[in-house]
Design a protein around this motif. Sequence first.
Motif, PDB file in Angstrom:
ATOM      1  N   ASN A 270      -5.915   7.438  -8.291  1.00  0.00           N
ATOM      2  CA  ASN A 270      -6.543   7.288  -7.204  1.00  0.00           C
ATOM      3  C   ASN A 270      -7.657   5.839  -7.296  1.00  0.00           C
ATOM      4  O   ASN A 270      -7.764   5.212  -6.414  1.00  0.00           O
ATOM      5  N   ALA A 271      -8.221   5.895  -8.480  1.00  0.00           N
ATOM      6  CA  ALA A 271      -9.285   4.875  -8.942  1.00  0.00           C
ATOM      7  C   ALA A 271      -8.649   3.504  -8.797  1.00  0.00           C
ATOM      8  O   ALA A 271      -9.186   2.755  -8.078  1.00  0.00           O
TER       9      ALA A 271
ATOM     10  N   THR B 164      -5.695   2.852  -7.560  1.00  0.00           N
ATOM     11  CA  THR B 164      -5.128   2.469  -6.309  1.00  0.00           C
ATOM     12  C   THR B 164      -6.050   1.860  -5.363  1.00  0.00           C
ATOM     13  O   THR B 164      -5.697   0.882  -4.697  1.00  0.00           O
ATOM     14  N   GLU B 165      -7.128   2.580  -5.305  1.00  0.00           N
ATOM     15  CA  GLU B 165      -8.214   1.763  -4.265  1.00  0.00           C
ATOM     16  C   GLU B 165      -8.537   0.693  -4.713  1.00  0.00           C
ATOM     17  O   GLU B 165      -9.047  -0.330  -3.898  1.00  0.00           O
TER      18      GLU B 165
ATOM     19  N   TYR C  41       0.593   3.732  -4.552  1.00  0.00           N
ATOM     20  CA  TYR C  41       0.024   4.815  -5.386  1.00  0.00           C
ATOM     21  C   TYR C  41       1.130   5.457  -6.325  1.00  0.00           C
ATOM     22  O   TYR C  41       0.715   5.807  -7.470  1.00  0.00           O
TER      23      TYR C  41
ATOM     24  N   GLN D 128      -5.890  -1.889  -3.977  1.00  0.00           N
ATOM     25  CA  GLN D 128      -5.868  -2.189  -2.599  1.00  0.00           C
ATOM     26  C   GLN D 128      -6.982  -2.992  -1.949  1.00  0.00           C
ATOM     27  O   GLN D 128      -6.963  -4.014  -1.125  1.00  0.00           O
ATOM     28  N   HIS D 129      -8.390  -2.502  -2.616  1.00  0.00           N
ATOM     29  CA  HIS D 129      -9.584  -3.453  -2.082  1.00  0.00           C
ATOM     30  C   HIS D 129      -9.091  -4.934  -2.589  1.00  0.00           C
ATOM     31  O   HIS D 129      -9.513  -5.925  -1.728  1.00  0.00           O
TER      32      HIS D 129
ATOM     33  N   GLY E 175       0.882  -1.163  -0.130  1.00  0.00           N
ATOM     34  CA  GLY E 175      -0.039  -0.102   0.067  1.00  0.00           C
ATOM     35  C   GLY E 175       0.867   1.255  -0.001  1.00  0.00           C
ATOM     36  O   GLY E 175       0.372   2.389  -0.308  1.00  0.00           O
TER      37      GLY E 175
END
Length: 416
Positions: free
Chosen positions: A99-100, A102-103, A43, A106-107, A39
């Motif tokens: 950002n999209a 990366t999220e 990014y 991570q999810h 994490g």
Amino acid sequence: MRGVLTALRTERGRLTTLYGALLLLAGGGLVALVYVLVGQGLYASVSGAVSTVSPAFRLQEGDKADVGRRPEPARTTAPGESPTTEEPASYAVTRNLTNAVTEAAQHRLLTVSLIALAAFAVLSIWLAWWMAGRVLRPVAVITGTARRLSGENLDERIALDAPPGELKELADTFDAMLGRMEHLVSAQRRFAANAAHELRTPLAVQRAAAEIGLAGDPSPERVARIRERLIGVADSSEHLIESLLLLAVSQEGLESTGRVDLAALAAAELAACPQQDLAVERTLAPLTVTGDRILLGHLVRNLLANAVRHNRAGGRLGLATSTEGELTVSNTGPVIDPADVPRLLEPFRRRAERQHTAGEGVGLGLSIAASIARAHGAELAARANPAPDGGLTVSVRFPEADLPAAGQRSAGAKGG
């Protein structure tokens, strides 16, 4: 549910819980570490990848995406060059896209990690249960053997086939303990049988003397002879009972101890011992030990009585104490096979079969002396003397003797 709770109360259940918790903790820590490390740099990695291709090309309305097309790097603004009106908008699009992604990554990473952790937890519990069973298998073997043991099968052994380790050492120690128990039980049974036989013999003699010798109208001379015979048998029985009681007392240990001058005690016992026509050799160096004076007196008395009883006419009797903490009694007599010497230290064991004659021992003298020596932490050893003298030499070494000064070591009493 009750079965599960019962299993958890066992050693295997406790080990399973411990091993499973440790494995699960290690797996959870590994997942958390990977998630944190990925994490932290995710990014920047996604942002760099996206910024290298945007806005190098765009899909216009009606254009089709070329999947095999290689992305082109974005144009780099030269120093001092102002961005175009489209570049700030492209930067905002790039940031939102980063950002999209990366999220989403991570999810996805968290979901996959949790699923993998759950599967690892199930596998850990199964492995912990299996591992605990393997570790405790020798304990189950030892427990099963202990449950099967009784006075009739003390010859059974675990004989654990396992690599060296704590449980292998435990099983070997248990086998050694079973060997000692078997020896003690056998000795106890043999002792009880011998004692019953020794006590039954004088009773049978007394009964026969009373029923046969005093049958009818015996003469006064016959009555006196039978009376003398009965008194002799009674004395022999009394001596046997006293010897058995002394042996039992010596095996119970010492109730009171004190400083005992063993050299003086040995000299007193030698003076009280009937020496017949034996040549006495004594060398009594100063020797003081810690122990029970009465029991030590019985020890010296039994050794001297045994040396006199099994001696020969015109033979030799030796008594010595040394400054190194050793008491020695030796005698001449019949030549004894060295292999028979350990047997003579057992109760009711003699060099020859008992003839039930006057003055004959019952085979308890040396065993009582050995028991008294053990009660004092001493070591009794016997060895056969070679021909032509024959006989036996018995030595008792005391571990805690007061050693005199060098000037006193030559002041021991000597005589013949």
